[in-house]
Design a protein around this motif. Structure first.
Motif, PDB file in Angstrom:
ATOM      1  N   ARG A 274       0.878  -1.177   0.000  1.00 45.44           N
ATOM      2  CA  ARG A 274       0.000   0.000   0.000  1.00 45.44           C
ATOM      3  C   ARG A 274       0.916   1.228   0.000  1.00 45.44           C
ATOM      4  NH1 ARG A 274      -2.484  -0.871   4.781  1.00 45.44           N
ATOM      5  NH2 ARG A 274      -3.975  -2.272   3.807  1.00 45.44           N
ATOM      6  N   ILE A 275       0.585   2.194  -0.852  1.00 47.96           N
ATOM      7  CA  ILE A 275       1.476   3.361  -0.952  1.00 47.96           C
ATOM      8  C   ILE A 275       0.678   4.640  -0.774  1.00 47.96           C
ATOM      9  CG2 ILE A 275       3.097   4.597  -2.450  1.00 47.96           C
ATOM     10  CD1 ILE A 275       3.891   2.029  -3.677  1.00 47.96           C
ATOM     11  N   HIS A 276       1.165   5.518   0.072  1.00 43.67           N
ATOM     12  CA  HIS A 276       0.553   6.850   0.111  1.00 43.67           C
ATOM     13  C   HIS A 276       1.601   7.949   0.139  1.00 43.67           C
ATOM     14  CE1 HIS A 276       0.685   6.438   4.576  1.00 43.67           C
ATOM     15  NE2 HIS A 276       0.787   7.738   4.537  1.00 43.67           N
ATOM     16  N   LEU A 277       1.117   9.126  -0.204  1.00 42.57           N
ATOM     17  CA  LEU A 277       1.992  10.288  -0.335  1.00 42.57           C
ATOM     18  C   LEU A 277       2.025  11.015   1.002  1.00 42.57           C
ATOM     19  CD1 LEU A 277       3.504  11.747  -2.617  1.00 42.57           C
ATOM     20  CD2 LEU A 277       1.395  13.012  -3.079  1.00 42.57           C
TER      21      LEU A 277
ATOM     22  N   THR B 156       0.297  14.936   1.329  1.00 44.06           N
ATOM     23  CA  THR B 156      -1.156  15.124   1.322  1.00 44.06           C
ATOM     24  C   THR B 156      -1.874  14.030   2.085  1.00 44.06           C
ATOM     25  OG1 THR B 156      -1.332  13.800  -0.666  1.00 44.06           O
ATOM     26  CG2 THR B 156      -1.070  16.173  -0.976  1.00 44.06           C
ATOM     27  N   GLY B 157      -1.168  12.959   2.393  1.00 44.70           N
ATOM     28  CA  GLY B 157      -1.799  11.822   3.057  1.00 44.70           C
ATOM     29  C   GLY B 157      -2.599  10.966   2.085  1.00 44.70           C
ATOM     30  N   GLU B 158      -2.579  11.375   0.826  1.00 42.58           N
ATOM     31  CA  GLU B 158      -3.411  10.684  -0.166  1.00 42.58           C
ATOM     32  C   GLU B 158      -2.932   9.265  -0.424  1.00 42.58           C
ATOM     33  OE1 GLU B 158      -4.356  11.241  -4.901  1.00 42.58           O
ATOM     34  OE2 GLU B 158      -3.249  12.768  -3.785  1.00 42.58           O
ATOM     35  N   LYS B 159      -3.914   8.344  -0.443  1.00 47.98           N
ATOM     36  CA  LYS B 159      -3.574   6.957  -0.730  1.00 47.98           C
ATOM     37  C   LYS B 159      -3.482   6.789  -2.243  1.00 47.98           C
ATOM     38  CE  LYS B 159      -5.310   2.375  -0.041  1.00 47.98           C
ATOM     39  NZ  LYS B 159      -6.435   1.568   0.313  1.00 47.98           N
ATOM     40  N   LEU B 160      -2.367   6.273  -2.734  1.00 48.46           N
ATOM     41  CA  LEU B 160      -2.190   6.151  -4.179  1.00 48.46           C
ATOM     42  C   LEU B 160      -2.655   4.808  -4.699  1.00 48.46           C
ATOM     43  CD1 LEU B 160       1.319   7.787  -4.533  1.00 48.46           C
ATOM     44  CD2 LEU B 160      -0.897   8.842  -4.878  1.00 48.46           C
ATOM     45  N   GLY B 161      -2.623   3.784  -3.853  1.00 46.48           N
ATOM     46  CA  GLY B 161      -3.096   2.482  -4.323  1.00 46.48           C
ATOM     47  C   GLY B 161      -2.382   1.340  -3.635  1.00 46.48           C
ATOM     48  N   GLU B 162      -2.801   0.126  -4.044  1.00 43.96           N
ATOM     49  CA  GLU B 162      -2.163  -1.089  -3.539  1.00 43.96           C
ATOM     50  C   GLU B 162      -1.624  -1.843  -4.744  1.00 43.96           C
ATOM     51  OE1 GLU B 162      -5.180  -1.566   0.238  1.00 43.96           O
ATOM     52  OE2 GLU B 162      -4.986  -3.245  -1.165  1.00 43.96           O
ATOM     53  N   TYR B 163      -0.363  -2.237  -4.675  1.00 47.04           N
ATOM     54  CA  TYR B 163       0.290  -2.782  -5.870  1.00 47.04           C
ATOM     55  C   TYR B 163       1.035  -4.070  -5.519  1.00 47.04           C
ATOM     56  CZ  TYR B 163      -0.079   2.219  -6.983  1.00 47.04           C
ATOM     57  OH  TYR B 163      -0.515   3.503  -7.159  1.00 47.04           O
ATOM     58  N   PRO B 164       0.969  -5.064  -6.415  1.00 47.30           N
ATOM     59  CA  PRO B 164       1.818  -6.236  -6.209  1.00 47.30           C
ATOM     60  C   PRO B 164       3.295  -5.868  -6.442  1.00 47.30           C
ATOM     61  CG  PRO B 164       0.216  -6.600  -7.999  1.00 47.30           C
ATOM     62  CD  PRO B 164       0.136  -5.161  -7.628  1.00 47.30           C
ATOM     63  N   ALA B 165       4.174  -6.578  -5.750  1.00 46.54           N
ATOM     64  CA  ALA B 165       5.614  -6.293  -5.877  1.00 46.54           C
ATOM     65  C   ALA B 165       6.056  -6.359  -7.333  1.00 46.54           C
ATOM     66  CB  ALA B 165       6.403  -7.292  -5.040  1.00 46.54           C
TER      67      ALA B 165
ATOM     68  N   LEU C 194       5.166   6.702   1.369  1.00 44.39           N
ATOM     69  CA  LEU C 194       5.258   5.746   2.473  1.00 44.39           C
ATOM     70  C   LEU C 194       4.679   4.430   1.990  1.00 44.39           C
ATOM     71  CD1 LEU C 194       4.239   8.252   5.228  1.00 44.39           C
ATOM     72  CD2 LEU C 194       6.531   7.458   4.634  1.00 44.39           C
ATOM     73  N   ILE C 195       5.410   3.392   2.173  1.00 39.65           N
ATOM     74  CA  ILE C 195       5.062   2.092   1.599  1.00 39.65           C
ATOM     75  C   ILE C 195       4.895   1.082   2.724  1.00 39.65           C
ATOM     76  CG2 ILE C 195       5.875   0.281   0.024  1.00 39.65           C
ATOM     77  CD1 ILE C 195       7.550   2.383  -1.397  1.00 39.65           C
ATOM     78  N   GLU C 196       3.756   0.364   2.694  1.00 35.45           N
ATOM     79  CA  GLU C 196       3.548  -0.671   3.725  1.00 35.45           C
ATOM     80  C   GLU C 196       3.218  -1.979   3.033  1.00 35.45           C
ATOM     81  OE1 GLU C 196       0.389   0.460   6.806  1.00 35.45           O
ATOM     82  OE2 GLU C 196       0.294   1.923   5.161  1.00 35.45           O
ATOM     83  N   ARG C 197       3.787  -3.037   3.522  1.00 31.19           N
ATOM     84  CA  ARG C 197       3.435  -4.358   2.996  1.00 31.19           C
ATOM     85  C   ARG C 197       2.066  -4.718   3.565  1.00 31.19           C
ATOM     86  NH1 ARG C 197       7.823  -8.327   4.599  1.00 31.19           N
ATOM     87  NH2 ARG C 197       6.535  -8.679   6.424  1.00 31.19           N
ATOM     88  N   ILE C 198       1.195  -5.237   2.724  1.00 30.28           N
ATOM     89  CA  ILE C 198      -0.138  -5.589   3.217  1.00 30.28           C
ATOM     90  C   ILE C 198      -0.060  -6.986   3.799  1.00 30.28           C
ATOM     91  CG2 ILE C 198      -2.539  -5.965   2.559  1.00 30.28           C
ATOM     92  CD1 ILE C 198      -1.981  -3.952   0.248  1.00 30.28           C
ATOM     93  N   ALA C 199      -0.490  -7.094   5.040  1.00 26.79           N
ATOM     94  CA  ALA C 199      -0.316  -8.373   5.753  1.00 26.79           C
ATOM     95  C   ALA C 199      -1.142  -9.479   5.098  1.00 26.79           C
ATOM     96  CB  ALA C 199      -0.742  -8.204   7.192  1.00 26.79           C
TER      97      ALA C 199
END
Ligand code: GLA
Length: 746
Positions: free
Chosen positions: A698-701, A704-713, A741-746
């Motif tokens: 999951r990636i956000h900026l 702005t706090g804006e969520k950009l999306g969820e992407y496979p590696a 900011l990038i988070e791995r989705i559990a």
């Protein structure tokens, strides 16, 4: 594990193997260093032998010639014409010695040097092999130390020369050069990366294919210098940041040095790193010994980011004091660019109060607090407070700072003296200068002769007196000029004086290390940051004592992209002092947005260097917000794994990122230097994601706090993250920085 196979010496430990060969003439050949090989690997016949024209042979039966063999720590004078590892001289000038292999020993842990920085490694973290040589006729011996590490693919090496007492005592023997590491690689299919620089633009990588002859980068300045990092990288031409074979080597040494490669006509590549060979001449007296500094040699099969990761882990696990391995560094504010020399207690307290409100944790008082120092022309060497500026003394100021809830830090430049100072008036012979000639001044100052114990002791006394009355958490140790007329005065007789000159460049650095050790023993809780007109002394030797260093006096964010990227090849962000400074920038005059300045400085030991009273409320609010965010993510930025994605050199954009240890969280900086019309959207490919990574992210900026999306590696690796349109930057158009900011989705 250590074994002997035929004439081969096999040293397998951790994930690495190191293999030598005992040659027919008692020298040691170098066969292999790299990823672990099976214990029964046989590298017999890997040396070039035979009667070749113009190649004197050492052994008629095996036709061994030093000119063609791959040697470890090659001696001179026996038919090898490449750069020798060391040079010894008899009294009559003969350079011929015969130091033959006598045997070896091994021990758990890494080597402990007696007067130079040694690595930290427990008995289960490293194992050391010592190869022993001796010239029996003259009682001159040599030990080569090689340590391998359980967790890291690297080798630490140094050499130790000694002379036996009671044998040929009357003869004068001199050691005229001594490398820390000298190994012959089998081929020359490498590119050499060297890191050159200057004040304000330190550590720029320069990559060139190896060519015949010597290619080196050296400092003769007495310090490791801004111009030449005592380190280099050898990589295969196809190696890039993400894949391929690379070797990296660096010295734990803060003085003059020479590091390079000498390629022979058979394409043998001799790698050498060590003290500058023109600046030592050591008398090897009977009973004496001489140690070279340590060199670190690492390899990576996963490109330059992989190599940096080895050095970064080495920094945390084996180089810096264990107390700083997990300790997070404070957000500091340094008053230098806020006030320069023009301050008083009231002005400093005003800045400190605002700093506290903005979420800053440490206030650092820079140059100008001592003697009569209202400019750079006087008082270095007189480490007593200037009561005209600080009527309540340093302790009075420090107490008020601490009462505000901030820690207190102080600037010093202990290796220097101004001719206009009490110290110089009392001890004119304490400086490096030849009294028969005039001495060059650098920034109106002279270098103190730290090769003399009494000079180091005199400075220690003063600093001890000053520090002991203070609640001191941090010290910035500066060093603002190179050597010039380097002559050590005060010798008792002509012979002793003469001997001291040959050791001067070496003993000076030992004096610096000894002062660090004395101060750190007396004040174990002080965090030291080193500095040398910005980043002119950026070597692993100093990082052993001071875990962070001011990266450069150039704090312009765009320039810092390049300086911090160049610095990152051997050191992690926690080591690189990086501050938000004023706009327009004091060095370049560029106006980078505040957010951009902070984002770049996040990837370093973070702080500020500007007058907060000059900022708008909007900027102060943003600083508070940025500090809150940084405080929350500090462990990620300071302890995370740094990786380069787009290099800033010659590119319109740059990108780098840090990952936490689990690789479940990352921060990614994308920096657009200049805006252009009509360009295709930028897809930022994260090639550092593993092809076997099946996670989604999951990636956000951040801005702005804006969520950009969820992407496979796989998508991020192969297609890339679409960089949002410039309008969203709210910071550009030029020098626009986006923090993802990038988070791995559990
Ligand atoms: C050097 C340092 C600066 C500052 C000044 C003070 O130039 O690099 O950060 O400390 O000295 O004189």
């Amino acid at each position: 594990m250590f074994t002997k196979l035929e004439n081969q010496i096999h040293f397998h430990y951790g994930s690495s193997s190191l293999i030598f060969e005992i040659l027919e003439d008692g020298q040691i050949g170098f066969l292999y260093f790299g990823e672990k090989l099976p214990a029964d690997t046989d590298l017999r016949n890997h040396q070039l032998r035979g009667m070749h024209a113009l190649s004197p042979v050492r052994d008629l039966e095996s036709l061994l010639s030093h000119k063609n063999a791959r040697l470890c720590y090659a001696p001179e004078g026996h038919g090898d014409y490449s750069t020798p590892a060391f040079r010894l001289k008899h009294e009559d000038g003969s350079p011929i010695f015969d130091l033959r292999f006598q045997g070896l020993r091994r021990f758990d842990g890494s080597a402990k040097l007696s007067e130079l920085p040694s690595l930290y490694a427990s008995d289960t973290e490293a194992e050391t092999l010592v190869l022993e040589f001796e010239d029996k006729q003259h009682g001159v011996g040599l030990e080569l130390y090689f340590s391998l590490f359980s967790q890291l693919p690297l080798l630490a090496s140094h050499s130790r020369f000694y002379r036996r007492a009671g044998q040929n005592e009357a003869e004068r023997i001199r050691l005229c050069s001594a490398s820390s590491l000298c190994l012959d690689l089998n081929d020359a299919d490498y590119e050499l990366v060297r890191f050159h620089g200057a004040w304000g633009r330190e550590r720029y990588p320069q990559t060139q294919a190896l060519h015949y002859g010597v290619q080196s980068l050296a400092s003769r300045s007495g310090t490791s210098s801004a111009e030449a990092l005592p380190a280099l990288i050898l990589k295969r031409p196809s190696t890039d940041e993400f894949q391929g074979l690379a070797y990296g080597a660096s010295l734990l040494w803060s003085g003059s040095h020479c590091c390079g490669v000498d390629v022979s006509e058979t394409r043998r590549s001799r790698l050498f790193l060590g003290l500058h060979p023109d600046q030592i001449e050591i008398e090897l007296c009977p009973g004496a010994k001489f140690e070279t500094p340590e060199a670190i040699f690492a390899y990576s099969n996963t490109g330059l980011n992989g190599l940096s990761s080895v050095f970064h882990r080495f920094y945390f696990q084996h180089l810096i004091s264990p107390r700083y391995r997990k300790q997070l560094r404070p957000i500091l504010l340094n008053n230098w660019e806020a006030t320069y020399f023009d301050f008083n207690e009231e002005k400093l307290l005003d800045i400190a109060r605002r700093a506290k409100q903005a979420g800053i944790e440490l206030f650092v008082l820079d140059d100008g607090w001592f003697g009569e120092r209202n400019d750079d022309r006087r008082s270095l060497g007189d480490w007593q407070v200037n009561y005209a500026k600080l009527p309540n003394g340093l302790d009075g100021l420090a107490k008020k700072i601490v009462d505000l809830g901030l820690d207190f830090g102080l600037w010093i430049e202990p290796e220097m003296v101004n001719p206009d100072s009490e110290l110089y008036r009392q001890h004119p012979d304490y400086v490096l200068a030849d009294p028969r000639y005039s001495a060059s001044l650098g920034r109106y100052q002279l270098v103190l002769d730290f090769s003399r114990v009494e000079v180091v002791d005199a400075i220690y006394e003063q600093l001890h007196n000053c520090f002991k009355s203070l609640p001191l958490h941090y010290v910035k140790w500066d060093m603002n000029r190179y050597f010039s007329e380097a002559y050590s005065q005060g010798g008792v007789d002509i012979e002793a004086t003469c001997r001291r000159q040959g050791r001067l460049y070496y003993d000076y650095v030992r004096g610096v290390y000894s002062l660090y050790e004395k101060l750190q023993t007396a004040f174990p809780d002080i965090l030291f940051e080193s500095c040398s007109s910005g980043g002119a002394r950026y070597d692993l030797g100093l990082f052993h004592y001071a875990p962070q260093a001011w990266c450069s006096d150039n704090s312009d964010a765009r320039a810092r992209l390049e300086i911090q990227t160049g610095s990152s090849y051997f050191l992690p962000p926690a080591a690189l002092g990086a501050h938000v400074s004023a706009a327009p920038n004091h060095q370049l005059g560029r106006n980078c947005p505040l957010r951009t300045r902070a984002y770049v400085a996040f990837f370093g030991a973070f702080g500020y260097e500007l007058d907060l009273s000059q900022l708008s409320d909007e900027d102060l609010n943003l600083i508070r917000e940025l500090n809150d965010f940084y405080t929350e993510k500090r462990a990620l930025f300071q302890l995370g794994q740094f990786e380069r994605i787009i290099l800033p050199f010659g590119n319109a954009a740059a990108a780098f990122m840090v990952w936490n240890e689990e690789r479940s969280e990352a921060a990614l900086l994308y920096y657009q230097k200049e805006i252009h019309c009509n360009t295709a959207p930028h897809m930022l490919r994260l090639e550092n994601l593993s092809p076997t990574d099946l996670n989604r992210y999951r990636i956000h900026l951040h801005s702005t706090g804006e969520k950009l999306g969820e992407y496979p590696a796989q998508y991020l690796r192969s297609v890339g993250l679409l960089i949002p349109e410039p309008e969203i930057y709210r910071a550009g158009p030029d020098d626009a920085a986006l923090l993802f900011l990038i988070e791995r989705i559990a």
